[in-house]
Design a protein around this motif. Structure first.
Motif, PDB file in Angstrom:
ATOM      1  N   LEU A   1      39.923  53.723  29.878  1.00  0.00           N
ATOM      2  CA  LEU A   1      39.232  52.908  30.863  1.00  0.00           C
ATOM      3  C   LEU A   1      37.756  52.809  30.487  1.00  0.00           C
ATOM      4  O   LEU A   1      37.194  53.717  29.887  1.00  0.00           O
ATOM      5  CB  LEU A   1      39.362  53.518  32.256  1.00  0.00           C
TER       6      LEU A   1
ATOM      7  N   ILE B   1      40.469  48.632  33.272  1.00  0.00           N
ATOM      8  CA  ILE B   1      41.173  48.368  32.025  1.00  0.00           C
ATOM      9  C   ILE B   1      40.454  47.242  31.293  1.00  0.00           C
ATOM     10  O   ILE B   1      40.037  46.252  31.910  1.00  0.00           O
ATOM     11  CB  ILE B   1      42.631  47.970  32.302  1.00  0.00           C
TER      12      ILE B   1
ATOM     13  N   PRO C   1      42.794  48.906  37.558  1.00  0.00           N
ATOM     14  CA  PRO C   1      44.003  49.647  37.165  1.00  0.00           C
ATOM     15  C   PRO C   1      44.983  49.897  38.304  1.00  0.00           C
ATOM     16  O   PRO C   1      46.092  50.365  38.059  1.00  0.00           O
ATOM     17  CB  PRO C   1      43.442  50.971  36.634  1.00  0.00           C
TER      18      PRO C   1
END
Length: 330
Positions: A261, A271, A295
């Motif tokens: 991330l 992401i 995410p």
């Protein structure tokens, strides 16, 4: 060559950063980043990251009232430590298929009325060390409003600290071919709402509509990506339409998921999905779009531009709401 040299290349002939007058400037800025390629876009990416770079550099002239901390300018894409975020080995197609399955199950919000406004609060990254030093932060708050029918835009102009900012409203005509190549949120929504469910059918639909004329020498995949990427920036996004775009994008080559991330301009861990842009900078550097995806919801929450793997600008959506008048924030 440093990142500010790239930015200066892209700033050529840029207009003052008044949102009501940026439509034409966006086109010139985007085209200047490509190797002489020209295309007449019927839908422009209204929040294209280069606009954020120009706004950030121009903002040095004043002290912006609200700033948020960002990360080091001109940085490599670095991991943001967080648990349960193992993206190693995940392909772009796998990520997008997973995202499509999730978002298509989400209920849609009520469609805005024609006279309602869409409020968006964006955090624009400032990649220039001089800008960061002058402002004391690496991200700038950018509130903006657009009427759902595309008849007006509004913004709050930055002012010196201690002064009251003023709302600036500009009348526009963004439907049915008005105001150059931009399109209203309502027109974008209607296209998204009409997309077929399958990837192949969606690509066929977009090719037949051909909302963006194919650039000279571009491949079919490059043209498909441009069509999809424009729609991914829509202000109002029906769930099934977004799922269709994800599935269509999953079939295109070149996508790459960061194996960790990253932190966006709003400080969230997201992401990062990158796709190369067709063409190169005049300096010979490679350029790519990086889509920032939540995410948990798998919705797009921002975009960044990469030049030779480095972030040179970007915007993250910190808040979005449908409101009844310009200046309201939900």
């Amino acid at each position: 060559m440093d990142e500010m040299t790239h930015v200066r290349e892209l700033r050529a002939e840029a207009t003052e950063p008044d949102r009501g007058r940026l439509a034409a400037g966006r086109t010139r800025l985007t085209e200047a980043a490509l190797a002489g390629q020209r295309r007449r876009a019927l839908w422009r990416r209204r929040e294209f990251v280069i606009v954020a770079v120009v706004a950030a550099v121009t903002a040095v002239a004043v002290t912006v009232t609200v700033l948020l901390a960002g990360t080091t300018p001109g940085r490599k894409v670095e991991p943001a430590a967080t648990p349960n975020a193992d993206l190693r080995g995940l392909s772009a197609a796998q990520l997008l298929e997973r995202a499509a399955e999730l978002v298509e199950k989400e209920p849609d919000s009520a469609v805005p009325r024609a006279d309602q406004w869409i409020y968006t609060l964006q955090m624009a990254e400032a990649p220039d060390p001089g800008t960061v030093k002058a402002l004391g932060r690496a991200a700038i708050e950018q509130p903006g409003w657009i009427r759902y029918d595309g008849s007006a835009m509004a913004s709050v102009n930055p002012v010196p600290k201690g002064q009251k900012s003023k709302l600036s409203v500009t009348k526009m005509h963004l439907e049915n071919g008005g105001e150059g190549d931009d399109r209203s949120p309502r027109e974008m929504y209607r296209v998204l709402d009409a997309l077929p469910a399958g990837a192949g059918q969606t690509l066929k639909f977009l090719r037949e509509k051909n909302a963006i004329a194919d650039g000279k020498g571009t491949t079919r995949a490059e043209s498909d990506y441009t069509e999809i990427s424009v729609l991914l920036t829509a202000h109002v996004m029906p769930s099934k339409g977004l799922a269709s775009l994800y599935r269509a994008l999953a079939t295109l080559p070149g996508g790459k998921v960061a194996d960790h991330l990253v932190k966006d301009a709003a400080g969230r861990r997201v992401i990062a999905l990158a796709y190369p842009r067709d063409g190169t900078l005049k300096s010979g550097g490679s350029m790519a779009d990086q889509w920032l995806i939540d995410p948990q919801t798998y919705r797009i929450v921002g975009t960044r531009m990469l030049v030779d793997g480095k972030v040179v600008g970007g915007q993250s959506i910190a808040a979005r709401a449908v409101v009844d008048k310009a200046g309201a924030r939900g």
